[in-house]
Enzyme design. Structure first.
Site, mmCIF file in Angstrom:
data_model
loop_
_atom_site.group_PDB
_atom_site.id
_atom_site.type_symbol
_atom_site.label_atom_id
_atom_site.label_comp_id
_atom_site.label_asym_id
_atom_site.label_seq_id
_atom_site.Cartn_x
_atom_site.Cartn_y
_atom_site.Cartn_z
ATOM 1 N N GLN A 35 28.589 79.684 -49.410
ATOM 2 C CA GLN A 35 29.975 80.406 -50.298
ATOM 3 C C GLN A 35 30.165 80.573 -49.732
ATOM 4 O O GLN A 35 29.945 82.062 -50.424
ATOM 5 C CB GLN A 35 30.307 79.158 -51.539
ATOM 6 C CG GLN A 35 29.441 80.355 -52.422
ATOM 7 C CD GLN A 35 28.969 79.898 -53.853
ATOM 8 O OE1 GLN A 35 29.406 78.694 -54.324
ATOM 9 N NE2 GLN A 35 28.259 80.832 -54.790
ATOM 10 N N HIS A 62 24.587 78.407 -51.946
ATOM 11 C CA HIS A 62 25.100 77.673 -52.775
ATOM 12 C C HIS A 62 23.734 76.435 -52.860
ATOM 13 O O HIS A 62 23.444 76.725 -54.259
ATOM 14 C CB HIS A 62 26.135 76.642 -52.405
ATOM 15 C CG HIS A 62 26.164 75.639 -54.248
ATOM 16 N ND1 HIS A 62 27.812 74.898 -53.798
ATOM 17 C CD2 HIS A 62 25.775 76.161 -54.626
ATOM 18 C CE1 HIS A 62 27.557 75.090 -55.617
ATOM 19 N NE2 HIS A 62 26.696 75.020 -56.005
ATOM 20 N N PHE A 112 21.064 80.078 -62.476
ATOM 21 C CA PHE A 112 22.084 78.607 -60.685
ATOM 22 C C PHE A 112 20.619 78.213 -60.619
ATOM 23 O O PHE A 112 20.604 77.193 -60.133
ATOM 24 C CB PHE A 112 22.477 80.569 -60.470
ATOM 25 C CG PHE A 112 23.418 79.582 -58.967
ATOM 26 C CD1 PHE A 112 23.582 78.255 -58.701
ATOM 27 C CD2 PHE A 112 23.546 80.946 -58.449
ATOM 28 C CE1 PHE A 112 23.910 78.095 -58.148
ATOM 29 C CE2 PHE A 112 24.107 80.485 -56.842
ATOM 30 C CZ PHE A 112 25.115 78.933 -56.870
ATOM 31 N N HIS A 115 19.431 75.170 -61.995
ATOM 32 C CA HIS A 115 19.691 74.119 -61.515
ATOM 33 C C HIS A 115 19.880 73.624 -60.171
ATOM 34 O O HIS A 115 19.534 72.677 -60.302
ATOM 35 C CB HIS A 115 21.144 74.482 -61.758
ATOM 36 C CG HIS A 115 22.488 73.758 -61.448
ATOM 37 N ND1 HIS A 115 22.319 72.407 -62.015
ATOM 38 C CD2 HIS A 115 23.455 73.234 -60.268
ATOM 39 C CE1 HIS A 115 23.357 71.331 -61.235
ATOM 40 N NE2 HIS A 115 23.771 72.146 -60.386
ATOM 41 N N GLU A 116 19.355 74.520 -59.799
ATOM 42 C CA GLU A 116 19.319 73.965 -58.115
ATOM 43 C C GLU A 116 17.973 73.301 -57.574
ATOM 44 O O GLU A 116 17.759 72.368 -57.341
ATOM 45 C CB GLU A 116 20.225 75.143 -57.235
ATOM 46 C CG GLU A 116 21.749 75.975 -56.528
ATOM 47 C CD GLU A 116 22.002 74.300 -56.779
ATOM 48 O OE1 GLU A 116 21.827 74.135 -55.860
ATOM 49 O OE2 GLU A 116 22.933 74.435 -57.492
ATOM 50 N N LYS A 119 17.904 70.052 -60.071
ATOM 51 C CA LYS A 119 19.020 68.800 -59.466
ATOM 52 C C LYS A 119 18.063 67.996 -58.069
ATOM 53 O O LYS A 119 18.707 67.644 -58.100
ATOM 54 C CB LYS A 119 20.281 69.120 -59.519
ATOM 55 C CG LYS A 119 21.251 68.363 -59.472
ATOM 56 C CD LYS A 119 22.871 68.270 -59.342
ATOM 57 C CE LYS A 119 23.651 67.434 -58.455
ATOM 58 N NZ LYS A 119 25.142 68.080 -59.233
ATOM 59 N N HIS A 120 18.584 69.210 -56.789
ATOM 60 C CA HIS A 120 18.170 69.013 -55.773
ATOM 61 C C HIS A 120 16.636 69.253 -55.363
ATOM 62 O O HIS A 120 16.134 68.666 -54.432
ATOM 63 C CB HIS A 120 18.691 70.080 -54.638
ATOM 64 C CG HIS A 120 20.445 69.755 -55.474
ATOM 65 N ND1 HIS A 120 21.259 68.467 -54.809
ATOM 66 C CD2 HIS A 120 21.469 71.143 -55.929
ATOM 67 C CE1 HIS A 120 22.184 69.257 -55.656
ATOM 68 N NE2 HIS A 120 22.472 69.716 -56.031
#
Length: 226
Positions: A35, A62, A112, A115-116, A119-120
């Protein structure tokens, strides 16, 4: 007979669990998403610089997101594998530079990255553990130097450019077609926000994208300074 029936039930449950586990860990490719901080910040929502200071004027990571060829994607695949900062302590300085947070309130990046991963990243565990996941993304950023690719084509922050010229510049440098995501600035103008490239399931090489996300840009978009 009851004991035999119980054994069948247990076997079926174990089989269902195994199928679910395999399904949760299989995917077809990664989106590698970078990003542009100027576009993240130049919105009505604005942004907050990390506690480590203002990031450099460069694209930031990102995420590295497992996806399926039909356009859907797995998420939150393993709640038993939470983010562990100690696993990536040797990468922290590089991540602060290449994967900075711009969310408010200001943070050090841990939220951050957590979360990454959760989730992923947990959906790629069959191929990449936590350390390998983040290290792979950092390596891909070096391989796909977007800012250099754009500057080499005469596309620099602070100007307005055709969407086609941006796509062509990245394609020329990376060797593969990107997907460009726009957002809108505080005045409602389209601007270059994120650039997607696709990566094979090992995370080792760029590939042509099997499918692109949905989204819209105008034919001419801004590339704001940061």
């Amino acid at each position: 007979m009851a004991k035999f029936h119980c054994s069948i039930v247990i076997s079926l449950v174990l089989l269902q669990c195994l199928v679910a586990l395999v399904a949760s860990e299989s995917f077809d490719f990664f989106y590698f998403v970078q990003q542009w901080p100027g576009s993240y910040c130049d919105t009505e929502q604005s942004c907050c610089y990390p506690t480590t200071g203002k990031p450099a004027e460069d694209f930031g990571i990102h995420g590295l997101w497992p996806n399926y060829n039909d356009g859907s994607y797995p998420s939150n695949c393993d709640s038993s594998s939470p983010f562990d900062p100690s696993e990536i302590s040797d990468l922290e300085r590089s991540m602060q530079k290449s994967w900075p947070t711009l969310a408010c309130p200001s943070g050090d990046g841990q939220k951050f990255w957590s979360h990454e991963w959760e989730k992923h990243g947990t959906c790629s565990e069959s191929n990449l553990d936590q350390h390998a996941y983040f290290k792979t993304a950092l390596g891909l950023k070096q391989k796909a130097n977007l800012l250099q690719a754009l500057k080499s084509a005469g596309i620099t922050p602070g100007g307005s450019y055709s969407l086609k010229s941006i796509k062509d510049a990245v394609t020329e440098a990376a060797g593969y077609t990107p997907w460009i995501q726009c957002n809108k600035d505080s005045s409602g103008n389209f601007q270059l926000y994120q650039i997607y490239l696709c990566v094979d399931t090992s995370g080792s090489k760029l590939i042509e994208c099997p499918v692109f996300p949905k989204g819209q840009c105008s034919s001419e978009i801004e590339f704001p300074s940061f």
